[in-house]
Design a protein around this motif. Sequence first.
Motif, short mmCIF file in Angstrom:
data_model
loop_
_atom_site.label_atom_id
_atom_site.label_comp_id
_atom_site.label_asym_id
_atom_site.label_seq_id
_atom_site.Cartn_x
_atom_site.Cartn_y
_atom_site.Cartn_z
N SER A 636 -49.03 -4.23 -112.13
CA SER A 636 -49.67 -4.72 -113.29
C SER A 636 -49.81 -6.30 -113.48
CB SER A 636 -49.35 -4.17 -114.81
OG SER A 636 -47.96 -4.65 -114.85
N GLY A 637 -50.90 -6.58 -114.29
CA GLY A 637 -50.84 -8.02 -114.32
C GLY A 637 -52.04 -8.36 -115.55
N ILE A 638 -51.70 -9.60 -116.10
CA ILE A 638 -52.49 -10.07 -117.10
C ILE A 638 -53.52 -10.95 -116.73
CG2 ILE A 638 -52.67 -11.10 -119.41
CD1 ILE A 638 -51.47 -8.40 -119.73
N THR A 639 -55.01 -10.92 -117.11
CA THR A 639 -55.87 -12.11 -116.84
C THR A 639 -56.65 -12.13 -118.19
OG1 THR A 639 -57.42 -10.22 -116.25
CG2 THR A 639 -56.34 -11.01 -114.43
N CYS A 640 -57.38 -13.33 -117.94
CA CYS A 640 -58.41 -13.72 -119.11
C CYS A 640 -59.53 -14.23 -118.43
CB CYS A 640 -57.54 -14.62 -120.02
SG CYS A 640 -58.38 -15.22 -121.71
N ALA A 641 -60.44 -13.91 -119.53
CA ALA A 641 -61.97 -14.41 -119.01
C ALA A 641 -62.19 -15.91 -118.89
CB ALA A 641 -63.01 -14.13 -119.86
N CYS A 642 -61.23 -16.78 -119.70
CA CYS A 642 -61.37 -18.10 -119.83
C CYS A 642 -60.50 -18.72 -118.42
CB CYS A 642 -60.52 -18.60 -120.92
SG CYS A 642 -58.86 -18.36 -120.84
N SER A 643 -59.74 -18.00 -117.81
CA SER A 643 -59.07 -18.58 -116.35
C SER A 643 -59.27 -17.45 -115.40
CB SER A 643 -57.57 -18.55 -116.91
OG SER A 643 -57.53 -19.56 -117.89
N PRO A 644 -60.63 -17.55 -114.94
CA PRO A 644 -60.94 -16.67 -113.64
C PRO A 644 -60.01 -17.12 -112.41
CG PRO A 644 -62.77 -18.16 -113.98
CD PRO A 644 -61.72 -18.45 -115.35
N GLY A 645 -59.61 -16.03 -111.48
CA GLY A 645 -59.06 -16.20 -110.55
C GLY A 645 -57.33 -16.55 -110.93
N LYS A 646 -57.01 -16.39 -112.05
CA LYS A 646 -55.66 -16.62 -112.51
C LYS A 646 -55.14 -15.41 -112.94
CE LYS A 646 -55.30 -21.63 -113.24
NZ LYS A 646 -54.84 -22.61 -114.34
N MET A 647 -53.79 -15.06 -112.86
CA MET A 647 -53.05 -14.01 -113.20
C MET A 647 -51.76 -14.48 -113.49
SD MET A 647 -52.67 -10.23 -111.35
CE MET A 647 -54.45 -10.04 -111.21
N VAL A 648 -51.23 -13.62 -114.42
CA VAL A 648 -49.71 -13.87 -114.76
C VAL A 648 -49.23 -12.47 -114.70
CG1 VAL A 648 -49.90 -15.92 -116.09
CG2 VAL A 648 -49.99 -13.79 -117.27
N CYS A 649 -47.91 -12.10 -114.51
CA CYS A 649 -47.31 -10.98 -114.64
C CYS A 649 -47.05 -10.74 -116.05
CB CYS A 649 -45.83 -11.08 -114.04
SG CYS A 649 -44.63 -12.34 -114.21
N LEU A 650 -46.38 -9.46 -116.38
CA LEU A 650 -46.19 -9.00 -117.74
C LEU A 650 -45.17 -9.96 -118.36
CD1 LEU A 650 -46.68 -5.23 -117.60
CD2 LEU A 650 -48.52 -6.97 -117.85
N TYR A 651 -44.13 -10.46 -117.36
CA TYR A 651 -43.07 -11.01 -118.10
C TYR A 651 -43.65 -12.40 -118.73
CZ TYR A 651 -39.58 -8.36 -115.99
OH TYR A 651 -38.56 -7.37 -115.65
N HIS A 652 -44.83 -12.94 -118.09
CA HIS A 652 -45.21 -14.43 -118.58
C HIS A 652 -46.73 -14.28 -119.05
CE1 HIS A 652 -42.32 -15.33 -115.37
NE2 HIS A 652 -42.09 -16.25 -116.32
N ALA A 653 -46.81 -13.02 -120.14
CA ALA A 653 -48.29 -12.83 -120.41
C ALA A 653 -48.89 -14.02 -121.63
CB ALA A 653 -48.41 -11.53 -121.20
N GLN A 654 -47.82 -14.76 -122.13
CA GLN A 654 -48.18 -15.86 -123.07
C GLN A 654 -48.36 -17.03 -122.30
OE1 GLN A 654 -44.78 -15.84 -125.68
NE2 GLN A 654 -45.49 -13.66 -126.94
N ASP A 655 -48.04 -17.31 -121.05
CA ASP A 655 -48.29 -18.45 -120.56
C ASP A 655 -49.45 -18.71 -119.67
OD1 ASP A 655 -45.49 -19.14 -121.32
OD2 ASP A 655 -44.69 -18.01 -119.63
N LEU A 656 -50.33 -17.61 -120.04
CA LEU A 656 -51.69 -17.66 -119.19
C LEU A 656 -52.71 -18.86 -119.63
CD1 LEU A 656 -53.47 -16.87 -116.74
CD2 LEU A 656 -54.09 -14.74 -118.54
N CYS A 657 -52.92 -18.63 -121.04
CA CYS A 657 -53.65 -19.36 -121.70
C CYS A 657 -53.65 -19.33 -123.17
CB CYS A 657 -55.35 -18.96 -121.58
SG CYS A 657 -55.65 -17.44 -121.93
N SER A 658 -54.27 -20.29 -124.11
CA SER A 658 -54.13 -20.03 -125.33
C SER A 658 -55.27 -19.24 -126.21
CB SER A 658 -54.35 -21.64 -125.96
OG SER A 658 -55.68 -22.12 -125.64
N CYS A 659 -55.77 -18.45 -125.30
CA CYS A 659 -56.78 -17.50 -126.14
C CYS A 659 -56.05 -16.52 -127.06
CB CYS A 659 -57.79 -16.85 -125.04
SG CYS A 659 -58.74 -18.01 -124.08
N PRO A 660 -56.52 -16.05 -127.68
CA PRO A 660 -56.07 -14.91 -128.66
C PRO A 660 -55.88 -13.82 -127.66
CG PRO A 660 -58.04 -15.53 -129.70
CD PRO A 660 -57.85 -16.28 -128.29
N HIS A 661 -54.82 -12.91 -128.00
CA HIS A 661 -54.19 -12.07 -127.14
C HIS A 661 -55.15 -10.97 -127.09
CE1 HIS A 661 -49.66 -13.30 -128.08
NE2 HIS A 661 -50.43 -14.15 -127.35
N ARG A 662 -55.94 -10.79 -127.92
CA ARG A 662 -57.18 -9.49 -127.74
C ARG A 662 -57.91 -9.87 -126.63
NH1 ARG A 662 -58.12 -12.27 -132.52
NH2 ARG A 662 -60.13 -13.42 -132.57
#
Length: 1417
Positions: A636-662
């Motif tokens: 598994s991994g966390i992505t955000c539309a604001c950061s295409p091509g980037k992914m974080v593991c579930l350990y660092h879900a809060q370190d991807l971007c400042s967007c709302p978690h939803r």
Amino acid sequence: FPRRRCTVPGCHPLLNEFIPPPECPVFEPSWEEFADPFAYINKIRPIAEKTGICKVRPPPDWQPPFACDVDRLKFTPRIQRLNELEAQTRVKLNFLDQIAKFWELQGCTLKIPHVERKILDLYQLNKLVNEEGGFDAVCRERRWTKISVKMGFAPGKAIGSHLRAHYERILYPYNLFQTGDNLPRGYVKTEPGEICENRPNLRRRMGTYSAKPEPGKNQTKETGLCRFKLLTLLEDFKVSVDQYMCLVCGSGTAEDRLLLCDGCDDSYHIFCLIPPLHDVPKGDWRCPKCLAQECGKPAVAFGFEQASRSYTLQAFGDMADSFKSDYFNMPVHMVPTELVEKEFWRLVSTIEEDVTVEYGADIASKEFGSGFPVRNSHFEVSPEDEHYLSSGWNLNNMPVLDSSVLTHVTADICGMKLPWLYVGMCFSSFCWHIEDHWSYSINYLHWGEPKTWYGAPGYAAEHLESVMKNLAPELFESQPDLLHQLVTIMNPNTLMNNGVPIYRTNQCAGEFVITFPRAYHSGFNQGFNFAEAVNFCTMDWMPIGRQCVSHYRDLSRYCVFSHDEMVCNIAAKVDAMDVELVATVQKEIDIMVDEEQVLRDKITKMGVVQSRQVDYELLPDEEQQCCKCRTTCYLSGITCACSPGKMVCLYHAQDLCSCPHRNLTLNYKFTLDELYPMRAAVTQRAESYQEWHSTVQEIVENKGNKKRELHSLVEQAETKAFPKNSLLDQLNTVTSEADKVAAMAQQLLNGKRQTRYRSGGGKSQNQNELTVEELRSFVRQFDSLPCSIRQAPLLKDLLTRVEDFQQHSERLLSDESPSPLELQELLDVSLGLDVELPQLPLLRERLEQARWLEAVQQASSRPESLCLDTMRRLIDQGVGLAPHSSVERAMARLQELLTVSEQWEERALSLMEARPYHNMETLEAALQEVENIPAYLPNCLQLKDVVTKAKKWLHEAEALQLGGRIPVLDNLSELVLRAEGIPAKLDPLSRLEALISDVQTWKECAGKTFLLKNSPFSLLEVLCPRCDVGTGNQKSRSKKAKETTQIIKKSSTKLESLCDVERALSESKDSASAMATLAEVRQREMEILLALRASNESKLLPSENCGALTVCVCQKAPSGDMMQCELCQEVFHCGCVTTTAEVEYGQAWLCPFCQRSRKPPLDKVLPLLASLQRIRVRLPEGDALRFLIERTVRWQHRVQQACTEGVLEKGRVGHRVSSHLTQEINGSLFHTEHPSLPLQVLGPELEELMVEGFLLQVTLPETEQLYRYLLYRLSPRPSHSSPCGNHTEQNQPSQKGSTHLKKRRKDSSDSQHSEKPKKCRKKKSKKSKERGEETKRTSSPTHTVSDPAPSDSEEDYSLCAAPWCREPEGDEVNWVQCDGSCNQWFHQICVGLSAERAEREDYICISCTQPDYDRGK
């Protein structure tokens, strides 16, 4: 800052000599162990992992061919400056770089001072001062001497003051700069006359080791202060000096002391600077602000530079060998490894010497080909090397073997799944590191010089890291993952001094070095070599691998592969996996699923609501990595539309971007509902194994009372591919033992293991048979077996039968004389009891005893067959029997009988072999004693037979001469011959042997008297009348002769051969019957001979019907000179017969067949008969001799009677025959020399008389006189006498002799007077010198023997009294007088006496011998 090797002599610091660490373990597997690499590595792991590294020497014959494409291999090596490799040395160099840069920005060139002729270690000095509290504290407390001692200087030399001055001049301004103190009060005083020289260049190009100054760099000494730059106004800017103000004091005064920064154009008074300057610097100058900016830039991470050129393998080797031989000034193969090792650690620990080498590391084998042969490559593998293609020790195969979990990693990872190649040279090194994912590694040195390794065990990895961080913290501050960069080395002695266990080894060509998980290792190459390395992971590594992923996450280090992906791949094929691997994977998948469930719950609680399923394998590698910790995301991994091509593991879900978690999206590979069944499948297979494992464990440990089916457990292990571990081996052992128990039970029941004991009727003892007690225990053990045995009830029945057998055995063994039949029946019962019965040996002993006693009883009941051998055999058998009273009694009786029998056998044999023989009384007495012995004694029986034969012989010997009978020689000889086989004293034997000896002597004397030399005839043939007339001398006869002979044979067929005659004589009862037999033979002889004469005479008569005439012994036609036999009338060629002397006229010639003996005179024959009569033994020769004498006497009577009666006058005188007859028969002309008397002129009576005279085997004067008379009367005297000859030379002597004969006779007749013979004593002869004048004889044929010529009346007494007087002539004629009653005188030649015999013996004439003989006077 350039680095050079110091050229000042003696400037090298004293370094501690390197001490090699202890050796790591070295393993030498057998071929059997070498067959499975992972099994062997797992076997040695408990030992090898304690040292982190180990060396494996393959079997000597394992030598794979070098398969790398040498022509295509071209690589660019890395440049390694040795003193930059070592951590502590690199820290010093970095510090010096910073100091040099600091002073360079200050417009001054740094010159490193010398103390005690050694370069001052500014880093150590700075470190020690800081540890002591700083410059002010050390000065205040006067600790400079203490610092000098710590730096290795000797105390008491005021070195501390020098260190203080150097520190204050060089290091103190730098430390003030580092602290940022803007208000310094100190003043830096530059000592005049010091030399400002460049920092030694410690780097040098590869291949040159001498530290020489770089070209164009003169080592000039500059005096005074560092150059200050006077602030001047630029003419082109036209700026006023008043516009520049000192940023420290804010004043623009003292313009000549105002400096302008070359970086930012700020101005400072030289006396306002910290520390203040005396003069304006001559070079560029930077203000404190610019200085802080330049020195505060982050340092570039340290790494190896790539060389500027590429090498082929041969070019790199030439360079490497040249470097080593030049460096050590000796051939490369002669440099000791210990010397290279010490020199290497000296070089990496010094900053004065800068040695640079190159290392061809991490060359991809996929591009240039592996050193091992692989399939579908350019390298052609010979048939004998094809097994290296599939060898597990081929590094291309090892990572993907079934036992390697890297097989389940899909990507080809260069260096891990694909081997890397390493081309080394002397001093090229690999720094301290551990393998990616803390995996195993294996390195094989194909060829070249050794590679020296150092290793630390996995448990000491963190300790080693902490020691290196403590000793070189500056390096880790800038590079936290420094040890993962493979660029840092540290002296093993330093690590060992800090408690890190280090081990070493020298890897030679053809050897493997294996490193274990998380085992730090480093090393260097002793010279030019070629190695290949790869990683592998076994199931025991998996927990370590997951721990490594967490460690990488903390260090933000990327993963080479996804550990979770590998676990999922194994779980997807769980049914085909080894259960031990499944058991390990079960733990991994439990951790993985539980961790994933917790993390996803956390994400859900964070408010992440969006999710989608993603196939991570389709994403590029960089998009799979967490941008925070660089961990590979797979589940598994966390992505955000604001950061295409980037992914974080579930350990660092809060370190991807400042967007709302939803707005975040959860990307997953599997849903939890998919992960649970995957885990369940793994768990089920693992638990099935665990259940099987626990069940087998209970069976092995014999726990529980439940009976189980062992074979089903074995089949389950085979079907589900359970591991072949020790537990399965124990199960197989238990199953095998249960099978053996069942098989043994079945064999005991079937009796298949029995073996017949033929001699005893039982069975042979087998060492593997169960005893009765073991059988009882065996039956009891059925209850303790983990399975049921269907033979158990039957074995219990067997035990019952065995116990019954034992009871019956005890009863029979207690009996004094058990029956052999009962013993045999009991032993037969034991054949069905396949157990060890202790009674069997005793029963067999008693059976052998009973059978022996029975045999003794049977032998004793038949004494006639109880021989010595039987007794000895029984005794020998009895000796081998077990002792028993009945056997001992029987043995005693048998031994006594044997002793007595042997004594009597020896005595009987001695009696028979005694010389001289014992008399009959002794032998009969011995026989009486033997009769009572109840045994068969051959010698005694032979003695009895001897006595019986002796009695019979004595009886026959007594009956032989009973009543005065004369015994026959054959009976006598047969009796004596029989006596030779009778070993007893026979009294008549000597007398009988003497008689036989006398007879033999007589026969020898008679043979000498009668037999010719080399005569073919026996004595009996000569003495007996001839019964084979006409058969021996002629092979073929005329038809008339044959018919005549056949008629004669028909008349008498009983005595046709000498054997018949001899048999008849031997069987005759007395002499009369013998004489009658011989008379019959004589009659047959006369008839046959007369017929033969007529037949032979008729052959010579001319006849028209005669066929081819054959004569003589040669059976050829007559021709030339011939001789005619007077007896058989056969003619012979003169060349075919031989005569001992010339045959005179008037002398009868007999052929070789008719001349059968010497024809001794009668006076020699008569004594033979007299001596035989004295012997008183009858023999055929004696009867024949007697018959011969009687026949002779009768013939003499007949001759005398014929003379008296005038029978001689009845011959046919008118037919005269020439003495030489020439004839022609059938065209063959021949003439007969010395022909015989013609039959036609003789009457039958005269012919028979003359023939019988010739047949007599004695010499009689009457025979010759009768022949001469008839010859003279019937045949004219020849005018010449020519004996048989074919030429003149032979005839001349005969003619001469004949003439002499006539002359002698004439001279004798012309004698006028003769001397009267004188009478002498007996046995004396008279000699007449000259006979009286005889009346001249005429040639009248009427002259007869009884009509001699008239002599002188006064001397007629001198005439021979023999009627057959031969009228001898000569000068001397011998006479003999009869010693009988007549006293007549005879010519010795006329009566057949020699002069010697006449002198020696008495002579009795025939008239006196035969009283009834009438001389016809």
